[in-house]
Every structure is written in C-alpha cells, then in structure tokens.
Scaffold this motif. Structure first.
Motif, PDB file in Angstrom:
ATOM      1  N   ILE A 129      13.283   3.725   0.806  1.00  0.00           N
ATOM      2  CA  ILE A 129      13.042   2.388   0.266  1.00  0.00           C
ATOM      3  C   ILE A 129      11.696   2.286  -0.470  1.00  0.00           C
ATOM      4  O   ILE A 129      11.609   1.623  -1.501  1.00  0.00           O
ATOM      5  CB  ILE A 129      13.161   1.322   1.375  1.00  0.00           C
ATOM      6  N   PRO A 130      10.616   2.913  -0.006  1.00  0.00           N
ATOM      7  CA  PRO A 130       9.357   2.827  -0.765  1.00  0.00           C
ATOM      8  C   PRO A 130       9.505   3.355  -2.193  1.00  0.00           C
ATOM      9  O   PRO A 130       8.966   2.782  -3.135  1.00  0.00           O
ATOM     10  CB  PRO A 130       8.399   3.707   0.041  1.00  0.00           C
ATOM     11  N   ARG A 131      10.295   4.403  -2.354  1.00  0.00           N
ATOM     12  CA  ARG A 131      10.522   4.977  -3.689  1.00  0.00           C
ATOM     13  C   ARG A 131      11.314   3.997  -4.564  1.00  0.00           C
ATOM     14  O   ARG A 131      11.063   3.851  -5.767  1.00  0.00           O
ATOM     15  CB  ARG A 131      11.318   6.272  -3.503  1.00  0.00           C
ATOM     16  N   MET A 132      12.236   3.296  -3.938  1.00  0.00           N
ATOM     17  CA  MET A 132      13.014   2.282  -4.633  1.00  0.00           C
ATOM     18  C   MET A 132      12.065   1.189  -5.165  1.00  0.00           C
ATOM     19  O   MET A 132      12.162   0.765  -6.317  1.00  0.00           O
ATOM     20  CB  MET A 132      13.975   1.681  -3.616  1.00  0.00           C
ATOM     21  N   PHE A 133      11.158   0.771  -4.283  1.00  0.00           N
ATOM     22  CA  PHE A 133      10.197  -0.253  -4.693  1.00  0.00           C
ATOM     23  C   PHE A 133       9.300   0.254  -5.821  1.00  0.00           C
ATOM     24  O   PHE A 133       8.985  -0.487  -6.755  1.00  0.00           O
ATOM     25  CB  PHE A 133       9.334  -0.688  -3.504  1.00  0.00           C
ATOM     26  N   ALA A 134       8.912   1.521  -5.729  1.00  0.00           N
ATOM     27  CA  ALA A 134       8.041   2.070  -6.764  1.00  0.00           C
ATOM     28  C   ALA A 134       8.743   2.026  -8.121  1.00  0.00           C
ATOM     29  O   ALA A 134       8.135   1.656  -9.145  1.00  0.00           O
ATOM     30  CB  ALA A 134       7.650   3.502  -6.411  1.00  0.00           C
ATOM     31  N   ALA A 135      10.036   2.363  -8.133  1.00  0.00           N
ATOM     32  CA  ALA A 135      10.799   2.313  -9.397  1.00  0.00           C
ATOM     33  C   ALA A 135      10.878   0.870  -9.904  1.00  0.00           C
ATOM     34  O   ALA A 135      10.732   0.610 -11.104  1.00  0.00           O
ATOM     35  CB  ALA A 135      12.200   2.885  -9.179  1.00  0.00           C
TER      36      ALA A 135
ATOM     37  N   VAL B  18       0.840  -1.202   0.000  1.00  0.00           N
ATOM     38  CA  VAL B  18       0.000   0.000   0.000  1.00  0.00           C
ATOM     39  C   VAL B  18       0.877   1.255   0.000  1.00  0.00           C
ATOM     40  O   VAL B  18       0.657   2.192  -0.779  1.00  0.00           O
ATOM     41  CB  VAL B  18      -0.937  -0.011   1.227  1.00  0.00           C
ATOM     42  N   LEU B  19       1.920   1.216   0.808  1.00  0.00           N
ATOM     43  CA  LEU B  19       2.828   2.362   0.883  1.00  0.00           C
ATOM     44  C   LEU B  19       3.564   2.548  -0.450  1.00  0.00           C
ATOM     45  O   LEU B  19       3.737   3.682  -0.930  1.00  0.00           O
ATOM     46  CB  LEU B  19       3.834   2.152   2.020  1.00  0.00           C
ATOM     47  N   VAL B  20       3.960   1.438  -1.055  1.00  0.00           N
ATOM     48  CA  VAL B  20       4.649   1.512  -2.354  1.00  0.00           C
ATOM     49  C   VAL B  20       3.735   2.160  -3.389  1.00  0.00           C
ATOM     50  O   VAL B  20       4.147   3.045  -4.140  1.00  0.00           O
ATOM     51  CB  VAL B  20       5.091   0.100  -2.817  1.00  0.00           C
ATOM     52  N   ALA B  21       2.468   1.740  -3.380  1.00  0.00           N
ATOM     53  CA  ALA B  21       1.513   2.299  -4.334  1.00  0.00           C
ATOM     54  C   ALA B  21       1.340   3.795  -4.092  1.00  0.00           C
ATOM     55  O   ALA B  21       1.321   4.604  -5.033  1.00  0.00           O
ATOM     56  CB  ALA B  21       0.174   1.575  -4.205  1.00  0.00           C
TER      57      ALA B  21
ATOM     58  N   VAL C 268       8.735  -1.507  -9.357  1.00  0.00           N
ATOM     59  CA  VAL C 268       7.429  -1.874  -9.906  1.00  0.00           C
ATOM     60  C   VAL C 268       7.303  -1.387 -11.342  1.00  0.00           C
ATOM     61  O   VAL C 268       6.847  -2.114 -12.234  1.00  0.00           O
ATOM     62  CB  VAL C 268       6.298  -1.279  -9.039  1.00  0.00           C
ATOM     63  N   LEU C 269       7.767  -0.160 -11.595  1.00  0.00           N
ATOM     64  CA  LEU C 269       7.670   0.393 -12.948  1.00  0.00           C
ATOM     65  C   LEU C 269       8.503  -0.426 -13.932  1.00  0.00           C
ATOM     66  O   LEU C 269       8.088  -0.687 -15.064  1.00  0.00           O
ATOM     67  CB  LEU C 269       8.132   1.851 -12.959  1.00  0.00           C
ATOM     68  N   ILE C 270       9.704  -0.833 -13.476  1.00  0.00           N
ATOM     69  CA  ILE C 270      10.568  -1.622 -14.371  1.00  0.00           C
ATOM     70  C   ILE C 270       9.893  -2.960 -14.718  1.00  0.00           C
ATOM     71  O   ILE C 270       9.820  -3.357 -15.890  1.00  0.00           O
ATOM     72  CB  ILE C 270      11.944  -1.869 -13.715  1.00  0.00           C
ATOM     73  N   SER C 271       9.388  -3.645 -13.687  1.00  0.00           N
ATOM     74  CA  SER C 271       8.742  -4.946 -13.940  1.00  0.00           C
ATOM     75  C   SER C 271       7.541  -4.788 -14.858  1.00  0.00           C
ATOM     76  O   SER C 271       7.363  -5.559 -15.808  1.00  0.00           O
ATOM     77  CB  SER C 271       8.278  -5.585 -12.637  1.00  0.00           C
ATOM     78  N   ALA C 272       6.722  -3.761 -14.563  1.00  0.00           N
ATOM     79  CA  ALA C 272       5.523  -3.552 -15.373  1.00  0.00           C
ATOM     80  C   ALA C 272       5.909  -3.293 -16.831  1.00  0.00           C
ATOM     81  O   ALA C 272       5.284  -3.831 -17.755  1.00  0.00           O
ATOM     82  CB  ALA C 272       4.703  -2.401 -14.821  1.00  0.00           C
ATOM     83  N   SER C 273       6.978  -2.496 -17.036  1.00  0.00           N
ATOM     84  CA  SER C 273       7.408  -2.227 -18.417  1.00  0.00           C
ATOM     85  C   SER C 273       7.834  -3.523 -19.089  1.00  0.00           C
ATOM     86  O   SER C 273       7.474  -3.778 -20.245  1.00  0.00           O
ATOM     87  CB  SER C 273       8.595  -1.265 -18.438  1.00  0.00           C
ATOM     88  N   GLY C 274       8.599  -4.350 -18.370  1.00  0.00           N
ATOM     89  CA  GLY C 274       9.054  -5.613 -18.941  1.00  0.00           C
ATOM     90  C   GLY C 274       7.885  -6.482 -19.362  1.00  0.00           C
ATOM     91  O   GLY C 274       7.862  -7.038 -20.463  1.00  0.00           O
ATOM     92  N   ILE C 275       6.868  -6.565 -18.477  1.00  0.00           N
ATOM     93  CA  ILE C 275       5.702  -7.396 -18.789  1.00  0.00           C
ATOM     94  C   ILE C 275       4.964  -6.841 -20.006  1.00  0.00           C
ATOM     95  O   ILE C 275       4.596  -7.580 -20.920  1.00  0.00           O
ATOM     96  CB  ILE C 275       4.754  -7.462 -17.568  1.00  0.00           C
TER      97      ILE C 275
ATOM     98  N   ARG D  43       2.524   9.505  -5.512  1.00  0.00           N
ATOM     99  CA  ARG D  43       3.063  10.779  -5.032  1.00  0.00           C
ATOM    100  C   ARG D  43       4.237  11.244  -5.890  1.00  0.00           C
ATOM    101  O   ARG D  43       4.331  12.402  -6.276  1.00  0.00           O
ATOM    102  CB  ARG D  43       3.509  10.622  -3.572  1.00  0.00           C
ATOM    103  N   ASP D  44       5.150  10.264  -6.224  1.00  0.00           N
ATOM    104  CA  ASP D  44       6.367  10.623  -6.959  1.00  0.00           C
ATOM    105  C   ASP D  44       6.236  10.443  -8.464  1.00  0.00           C
ATOM    106  O   ASP D  44       7.234  10.413  -9.187  1.00  0.00           O
ATOM    107  CB  ASP D  44       7.548   9.777  -6.459  1.00  0.00           C
ATOM    108  N   TRP D  45       4.997  10.272  -8.932  1.00  0.00           N
ATOM    109  CA  TRP D  45       4.787   9.956 -10.340  1.00  0.00           C
ATOM    110  C   TRP D  45       5.474  10.958 -11.263  1.00  0.00           C
ATOM    111  O   TRP D  45       6.049  10.584 -12.283  1.00  0.00           O
ATOM    112  CB  TRP D  45       3.292   9.870 -10.638  1.00  0.00           C
ATOM    113  N   ASP D  46       5.448  12.245 -10.915  1.00  0.00           N
ATOM    114  CA  ASP D  46       6.013  13.264 -11.797  1.00  0.00           C
ATOM    115  C   ASP D  46       7.473  12.985 -12.119  1.00  0.00           C
ATOM    116  O   ASP D  46       7.878  12.969 -13.280  1.00  0.00           O
ATOM    117  CB  ASP D  46       5.864  14.649 -11.169  1.00  0.00           C
TER     118      ASP D  46
END
Ligand code: ATP
Ligand code: MG
Lengths: 256, 247
Positions: free
Chosen positions: A218-224, A38-41, A226-233, A46-49
C-alpha cells in the motif's frame, strides 16, 4: 496578500499531513491499511527508479494526447467556424464522444488498436479533446459585432478575418480549454492504463498502482498516487503560466 | 452634385420595427452634417446603409464616385484589445494590402495628429476612454476617406473630454477637408459642430426638419457662449420636440 495565497494552503497541507501521521501512529494503524506520509515519502525515494520510469511513460502519453487534442481541436473549430454546415453535421458527434465514459470504450479501443501505446493515446485524446473544441468554437463565434462591421467595411477577406479577428478573439477561450484538457488528458491516460493493465518495463503509473494493490504494497500505491497528483498540479500550473504569458498584456482576466 | 443621395430609403427588420421609411437626405461634399433624433429613430441603421454594411428594402442610395472611401467611428471605440494603438490604426491600411512598414508609418503620423504620440505601443486597456476614442478616430482617418461616418462617438465620455474632442474634431475636419456625418442626440453638440443639422423622427424613421448654422457665426471663437448659439439650440430643440410629438 499575495504570499497568503501560497502560505495558507501550504499551512493547511502541513497540518493535514501532521494530523494524518499522528493518527496513524497513535492508533497504530498497519501500513497495509493506511501508511503515514513519512512512510509514503520513504517509499517514494526507495522505489524512485522504477516509479520514475512509469511516470515518464504516463506523462509521454498525457502530453502526446494533449498536443493532438489541442491541434485537432483547434483545427476542427476553425473548420466549423468556416462552415456552419460542417459544424451542424459534426458537432453532435463530438458531444457523443465526450459523454461516452472512456472506461466503457477503452477495452474496445485496446482490442482494435494493436499498439498499446497508440490505444492509450487515443483514449486520453478522447477525454481531452472536447473542452478544446467547444471552447475554441465558442471563442471563434464571440467576435465583437462592431469589429466584424469594421472588417467588412474595409473589405477584409475571409482569411484576414480569421487570422486577425476570430483567432485572436478565440485565444483566451482556447487557453481556458487547454487548461481543462491538461488535467483531463492525464486522467484519460491513467484510466486507459487501468483498463489495459499491461505489464513489463514500459508500463505507466496506473499499472504500478494495480501491481502494488495485488501485492498489498500500500505505501507504494500511495507513492504512485502522489506522483499522479503532483503531475496534474504541475500541468495545470504550467498551462496557467502559458495563458498568463500570452494574455497578460491585453486580456481583462489578467487585470491585476 | 451630392456626395451621397438617399431617396425614399426604407429598411424593415425581420420580425421587427420599420426602422426607416421614405427617408430622403443629401450629403454634400465637404460639409459637416449632424443627424439628430430620439433613440431608436434609425440613425445607426442609416449610417450602416450609407457605409454599405446593410442594404435598404426600398429606395436608392447613390454615391457616385465615392468608391467606398469611407471611415466609420462607432459609439464605442471598438479597438482590438490584443493589438497596440499603432496596430489598431494600421489595420485598415494592412487589410487593403499596404506593406506593414508603410502602414505603420502612416498610422504613427495619424496618431500624432490626434495628439497620441508616445502611446503607439500602448494597448487599449492602458488608455483612457477619451484616448481610445482618439485612436478610433485616427483609424477611421488613416485611409484618408472622403466620407467620415460617426455614430454618437462621444456619448460615453465626460463633458470635459467631450468638449476637447469636439474642438479637435472640428480642427481635423478643417484640415483634412473630408465630409462628416455626425450622429448625436445632443442638441448642443450638433449646433456646435455642424453646418447643417438634420432632425429625424422615429417609427418610421425619416428626416423631418433641417437647420443651417451660418459659417460666419461658427467662425466666432466665442461661439459656444454666444447668444446666436443659444438661439440655434432653441430652434433645433423645438424641431426635435415637434419630431418626437409626431412619433
Ligand atoms: N438588427 C436589427 N434587427 C431588428 N431590429 C433592429 C435591428 N437594428 C435596429 N433595429 C430596430 O430599428 C430601429 C432603429 O434602430 P437604430 O439602432 O438605427 O436606432 P438609433 O437611432 O441608432 O437609436 P440610438 O440613438 O438608441 O442608437 C429600432 O427600433 C431598433 O429596435
Ligand atoms: Mg444608434
């Protein structure tokens, strides 16, 4: 049964995420060790920009590398198929390129090439290039022997044979290579970014991960991540769709 | 004069068997010739030599005036899976430089001749084994060859389909008046189809017996169930077992 293919992994994913969130809350693990989903999401929103800018940078390098790998891999495979001599002289070096860990050569490339983005592109290209070359080469050499005879019987030119027999035979092999290379070019781009570690506005997701690590965000690290994995998929799914569209009418792999 | 004349033809494969040795065979214009022999006796090798896809190590293959007007039907339909039936049949014409439109028009006409109208845009995957073989025959005939070489074309088909294709092939042969060399290892098929049957032996492969089926008998619509047909089959079987003993 079709929906099961989506439902089952979906359910499993939800369950795993739920378990993760529950463990984090139950054991009160601090977010700088392991943030809950939830925090990662929330961090992602929050940091989407800033994250989306980095995502665009990484994806640009990924797609450029994939496009160059596809074009050069195809071109070289066609040249190899036309000249056995050329194949024998050059193919071993393609293998050398493939087996050399990119992390080990990336620093050199980044030193030699002035423009960092070009350097990153070269690194990603090196990683993505080989599956396309080797698959397409295999495909161009996999023509049906009787069809070869048929083309010879009718006096087909080298060009006619390439265009009407060898390239169509190689298409499924090329597409399979492309699917592998799609993921690899993303990995190559990220790995090279890690080595380059460039700061500033035009830096990719790997730099965001490094930066978040230094700052213990660390939450920001996880968010990045997530973006990498999603792009790969998404890249994999898009290339699978392309392959499906091109092969569905005739290839055995598309038999339902 | 013969359409094709093979004299003392020998073919030895590197590191391999002597596939053919001293093979003599004349192919007469307009005839339906069956070549019968045990597996491995060099029937396919002989067809490839006639088609110019391979060269003999000794002997001569003379085909005065044939000018490579040859059609070839392989054991498998050998279609391009990525192309529709129409494109497959148009291929020989397009390779020879016929403009696409004209090639496709002729291909469509030939597909209709083998009773495949309506399937022009089907891909090989969507056709049955018998239909694929019909496409393959249409492709071999679309250039109006003077010589049609067929290498066990119906061996993989079920008997019902095979009978139908036998009849359709005979009708096409009578209509188009080309020369057919039909390789098979079925005695019954060879007697039903051919005017002349050449029996081959193996290791080394050569023609050891010939058998004629008179046109008067073949014209009988009940030929396949007649006593004459059975007698021919017995005689050809006998030649074949002699050829296999000698091997
Ligand atoms: N390319 C090749 N290289 C080596 N040996 C070969 C080659 N082609 C055929 N042969 C050999 O030549 C012999 C004749 O082969 P061929 O295929 O002509 O026989 P066939 O009469 O057509 O047999 P079948 O009825 O099984 O099709 C065989 O012993 C085979 O092993
Ligand atoms: Mg054969």
């Amino acid at each position: 049964m079709r929906w099961l293919r989506w439902l089952l992994p979906g359910l499993f994913g939800l369950l795993a995420l739920g378990g993760w969130e529950w463990v984090v809350r139950a054991k009160a693990i601090p977010p700088y060790i392991l943030p809950g989903p939830v925090l990662v999401a929330r961090t992602l929103v929050r940091d989407w920009d800033s994250l989306s800018v980095s995502l665009a940078v990484t994806l640009q390098i990924t797609f450029a590398a994939l496009a160059v790998a596809a074009a050069l891999g195809l071109l070289l495979a066609v040249l190899f198929s036309q000249s056995r001599l050329l194949e024998l002289s050059l193919f071993p070096y393609a293998v050398v390129l493939q087996v050399t860990p990119i992390i080990a050569v990336a620093p050199l490339i980044i030193i030699w090439v002035e423009d960092v983005r070009v350097a990153l592109l070269i690194c990603a290209w090196i990683v993505a290039f080989f599956p396309i070359l080797s698959n397409t080469t295999l495909g161009l050499n996999s023509t049906d022997r009787n069809l070869e005879d048929l083309f010879r019987l009718y006096g087909a030119s080298r060009w006619q044979k390439l265009w009407r027999l060898r390239l169509p035979t190689a298409l499924p092999y090329f597409l399979a290579g492309l699917r592998i290379s799609g993921g690899l070019s993303l990995i190559g781009a990220i790995a090279a970014e890690f080595v380059a570690g460039t700061g500033g506005a035009a830096s990719g997701l790997a730099y965001r991960i490094l930066e978040a690590g230094f700052q213990l965000q660390i939450p920001r690290m996880f968010a990045a991540l997530v973006l990498i994995s999603a792009s790969g998929i998404l890249i994999y799914l898009a290339l699978s769709l392309l392959s499906h569209l091109l092969l569905r009418r005739w290839h055995d792999s598309e038999r339902s | 004069m013969s359409l094709v004349s093979l004299q003392g033809v020998t073919r030895r494969f590197p590191r391999g068997a002597l596939a053919l040795e001293g093979l003599d065979l004349d192919i007469e214009p307009g005839e339906f010739l069956a070549v019968l022999g045990p597996s491995g006796c060099g029937k396919s090798t002989m067809l490839r030599l006639i088609a110019g896809l391979d060269a003999p190590d000794a002997g001569t293959i003379a085909a005065p005036g044939l000018a490579r007007q040859i059609g070839f039907v392989f054991q498998e339909p050998t279609l391009m899976p990525w192309a529709s039936a129409l494109c497959n049949v148009a291929l020989p014409l397009e390779l020879a430089g016929t403009p696409r439109r004209a090639a496709e028009a002729q291909a469509a006409a030939m597909l209709a001749r083998v009773e495949l109208q309506g399937f022009e845009h089907s891909y090989p995957r969507a056709l049955s084994g018998g239909m694929r073989m019909r496409v393959s025959i249409a492709r071999a005939l679309v250039t109006r060859p003077r010589l049609l070489l067929m290498d066990e074309p119906f061996a993989a088909l079920d008997e019902i389909t095979r009978f139908r294709l036998n009849n359709d092939l005979l009708a096409l042969w009578r209509e188009l008046r080309c020369t057919v060399v039909f390789v098979t290892h079925s005695v019954f098929e060879s007697v039903y189809l051919a005017e002349r049957i050449a029996v081959m032996r193996a290791r080394p492969g050569r023609v050891v017996a010939q058998h004629l089926v008179p046109a008067a008998e073949r014209a009988d619509p009940e030929f396949r169930t007649s006593a004459g047909y059975a007698a021919h089959c017995r005689a050809v079987s006998h030649s074949l077992s002699l050829a296999m003993e000698r091997a």
